[in-house]
Design a protein around this motif. Structure first.
Motif: not given
Length: 265
Positions: A30-31, A52-60, A135-137
């Motif tokens: 999802d990134v 440009e980077i597209e990630m879920p809202a909880d991913t950094k 995210s989680d990892i």
């Protein structure tokens, strides 16, 4: 330090892009990332591009000084043609403390403006990118992207989006009347700077040393007129030599950065 699973995202490579943007390339679940270009050659011989980077809202992903657990974004351009220096214009990040560790990060969608110097008539930017995705990892991701800006055909929409991203990049500030002399206190293991304006909202200030990965904690008043940033880790004088102290902060007028010579080590 948080557990980091040392899994490298599959190395992806995009072919040469002759338009103002590359295809999106997935570097982690999802990134996705891509390069974009304004295709506008300035009088200074520079073109503004962007990662440009597209990630879920909880991913950094992370800032130029990622923090205690983050992985830095690095762009290598050795394979480029007719391209000079490429400099990342870093937006002001989120400062966060999670599980006792301090990091500087960006969540969700982010565009890093790139100031790209053009050295010839047929420029091709080859960007070998390494960055941390968490995210989680936490996953170190690698990707190679290639773009050839069409300098005879400006791309208005991408130029507008790059300019929007530049609005989040700190502007230089002389710091007059706000911050004074900066020094590193080897005994206290902290960066100390004179606070000249007692009404200055210092809570957003991020302190770091130019060309150094050292991480400093949140600002704290340790005496009247003295602002302190504790070093998170250890450093000898060699890690500070030749560096300047940079103080990056956000305000109602936008983000700014104050540079001070570093003394005391």
């Amino acid at each position: 330090m948080k557990s980091v699973i040392a899994i490298f995202a599959a190395l992806s490579a995009a072919g040469p892009c002759l338009a103002s943007e590359t295809e999106w390339v997935e570097v982690a679940p999802d990134v996705s990332v891509r390069l974009v270009s304004s295709d506008i050659l300035g009088d200074d011989g520079m073109v503004w591009m962007g990662l440009e980077i597209e990630m879920p809202a909880d991913t950094k992903t992370y800032w130029r000084v990622p923090g205690e657990t983050g992985l830095p974004l690095v762009i290598e351009t050795a394979g480029s043609r007719d391209i000079g220096e490429v400099e990342i214009a870093w937006p002001y990040p989120d400062r966060e403390i999670a599980e006792g560790y301090l990091d500087h990060a960006f969540y969700g969608h982010v565009l890093f403006p790139l100031a790209v110097a053009i050295d010839g008539d047929a420029p091709v930017l080859v960007a070998d990118i390494t960055m941390g995705i968490c995210s989680d990892i936490c996953v170190p991701a690698n990707v190679s992207l290639e773009i050839a800006p069409a300098l005879d055909a400006p791309d208005g929409p991408n130029d507008f989006r790059i300019r929007q991203a530049l609005a989040a990049v700190p502007l230089p500030h002389d710091g007059e009347g706000i911050l004074g002399e900066a020094r590193f206190d080897m005994t206290a293991e902290a960066l100390i700077v004179e606070l000249l304006d007692p009404g200055f909202d210092y809570t957003s200030v991020i302190a770091h040393i130019s060309s150094s990965p050292l991480v400093f904690g949140e600002p704290e008043i340790v005496a009247p007129g003295r602002l302190s940033f504790a070093l998170l880790g250890r450093a000898g004088p060699e890690a500070l030599r030749g560096g300047s102290a940079l103080f990056t902060f956000n305000s109602k007028d936008g983000p700014f950065e104050i540079v001070r010579p570093l003394t005391g080590y």
